[in-house]
Design a protein around this motif. Structure first.
Motif: not given
Length: 549
Positions: A368-370, A373-378, A390-397, A401-407
């Motif tokens: 839930a914390v993760l 954090c992803i929602k705040r960032t997006t 946002v990826s299907l598993d909700g952990t990567t944004i 279309d250039e910078l890929v960030i995984r949480f």
């Protein structure tokens, strides 16, 4: 479970209880409501658990509990369970009154007998309803309609109306909303279908095993349907799935009420032949099935326990993942299926794990914390004008279309009496530009800090430990930040300054000049310095110190 379409909807119950309280001169001071929850077990009944705790509290503000009827405690399969909860209330000096029963305030032996009968009827109602629902699902599966969750890699669910009109595909976690609608399965995206065919080709014609196939897919950087790495078990599920031949098979396993899952014999399976277009021809599937049968070793419980005993005695790291990666070992799921869990299997061979994982509640809290954090960032990136996927598993944004960030977030683990530590690992099945590791405090509520690792800072496949103590992570301190605001700076666009000292007025061009002057530059070193698209992440270049040509 009570819904607005049922006789026992929560609003109807509260209205009857309120009217009963007014007629009896009582005041309702608190309401305990488990809306939309199954009554066959105490699991998920948070309001009922809270009621039992408040009843036993010396500071409770009530002396009477009003219940709609006997079945509202739950439709338990053991009739003594609901009686036990009522007894807890009476033992604490709280009277239980049923508002919709003839014996409301009555506590005579006749009323006790009626309660026992009604408790049995409530349990029987759940058993009968479960049986009818299961039979209905089997009949729909035999007609070719899909029952259950995601169909698997290479397949997709499609929603159709009662008259056969196609409404469109269902994305992951989407469900039908109209009772008369049905779900069918069709081939998925073209690249997924091609990969399924390639897996069968590797297995049947090239003789590769499931482990080699999963390693090859991960080496190619390919992910499964959930954005996670491939495992031998996932490859096996594709090679053994009859659905890839177009057959709809249902009820291979079943679970009635709150009982454990059980494997059903083939005679109880619901099957529909040629229910949807096949991905793999029947001859190829049967060839793969024959290979799997020849390679399968039917070992007894004692034999697989002996293998596990030898493994824990010789392996440096013991885990279900390491067991799956060892070719000579049965899969971890085999031990779970035979003995109930890996912990029980470890206990059977006399092995005690060297560290203890957090309980499921802590795992859910960390996820839930993760997600927060992803929602705040997006949301912050979108507010700054960036396009975020946002990826299907909700952990990567993916930003613009250039910078890929995984949480990722890691719980506290205790290793051989050493101080608690977090562990960081660069993902081997995907290639993000940035890996963000959240470290949580002991309350699992607020991130302690953030580690932002760029690509190349961690060796893929190796795990690194981060200590709890702030400032004790050695070389990793360079990547530590107090919050996620550093990601906004890394995602920002900054104009580059041309080599002649003039700043470009166009963010998409790093060199400002006429087309002729641009063509005259033939120095490849200068061309590489000036950049092709003129955009850099991470603050860009404020000053240029390029030499003259």
């Amino acid at each position: 479970m009570s819904t607005e379409f049922q006789q026992y909807s929560t609003e109807n119950q509260k209205r009857v209880i309120a009217e009963f309280a007014v007629a009896e001169g009582l005041t309702v001071v608190a309401t305990y409501e488990d809306a939309g929850k199954s009554g066959v077990s105490l699991k998920g009944r948070h309001a009922l658990v809270q009621l039992l705790q408040d009843v036993q509290s010396p500071n409770r503000a009530f002396s009477v509990v009003l219940v709609y009827d006997v079945s509202r405690w739950g439709r338990f399969q053991d009739v003594d369970e609901s009686a036990h909860y009522e007894y807890i209330c009476r033992l604490a000096g709280v009277q239980v009154v049923y508002c919709a029963e003839l014996f409301g305030w009555d506590s005579s032996p006749t009323a006790a007998l009626m309660k026992a009968i009604k408790r049995s009827m409530a349990g029987e109602y759940s058993r009968e309803l479960s049986r009818k629902v299961f039979i209905g699902q089997c009949r729909l599966a035999e007609r070719g309609f899909w029952q259950g969750a995601a169909p698997g890699y290479g397949l997709q669910r499609v929603l159709v109306a009662s008259d056969g009109t196609v409404k469109g595909p269902l994305r992951p976690k989407e469900h039908k909303s109209i009772k008369t609608d049905r779900v069918v399965v069709t081939p998925g995206e073209a690249h997924e279908v091609a990969l399924v065919l390639r897996i069968y080709d590797w297995y049947v014609r090239q003789g590769l095993g499931c482990t080699r196939i999963s390693q090859r897919l991960n080496a190619f950087g390919m992910c499964n349907a959930y954005g996670r790495p491939w495992t031998p078990q996932l490859v096996t599920s594709i090679l053994s799935g009859e659905k890839y031949t177009g057959n709809n098979v249902y009820a291979r396993t079943s679970r009635k009420l709150d009982a454990n899952w059980r494997r059903n014999p083939r005679s109880e399976w619901a099957r529909s032949v040629a229910a949807f277009p096949p991905l793999v021809d029947r001859r190829t599937f049967e060839a793969a099935e024959q290979i799997r049968t020849n390679r399968t070793q039917n070992l007894s419980d004692e034999e697989i326990l002996k293998k596990l005993r030898d493994f824990v005695g010789s392996a440096e790291v013991v885990s279900a993942k390491k067991i799956d990666q060892t070719p000579s070992m049965p899969a971890g799921k085999t031990y779970c299926r035979r003995f109930g869990s890996m912990s029980i299997a470890y206990e059977r061979v006399g092995y005690e794990p060297r560290y203890y994982r957090a309980d499921p509640e802590a795992s859910r809290a960390s996820r839930a914390v993760l997600q927060r954090c992803i929602k705040r960032t997006t949301d912050a990136l979108a507010a700054r004008g960036h396009h975020v996927d946002v990826s299907l598993d909700g952990t990567t944004i993916r930003v613009d279309d250039e910078l890929v960030i995984r949480f990722t977030v890691h719980l506290i683990l205790h290793y051989d009496r050493r101080s608690p530590r977090w562990r960081a690992r660069w993902p081997t099945y995907c290639a993000p530009d940035l890996l963000v590791v959240l470290r949580l405090d002991s309350a699992l509520g607020t991130p302690l800090d953030f580690y932002v690792f760029p690509r190349g800072s961690l060796a893929p496949g190796h795990e690194f430990s981060l200590s709890i103590r702030s400032g004790s992570s050695g070389p990793f301190e360079t990547f530590r930040y107090p919050d996620e605001s550093i990601l906004f700076e890394l995602a920002a666009r900054t104009r580059l300054e041309a080599y002649d000292g003039r700043q470009s007025s166009f963010p998409n061009h790093g060199y400002l000049g006429t087309p002729d002057s641009r063509d005259e530059s033939t120095d490849p070193q200068q061309a590489s310095k000036a950049g092709d698209d003129g955009e850099h992440r991470g603050g860009g270049i404020e000053e240029a110190d390029y030499g003259e040509p």
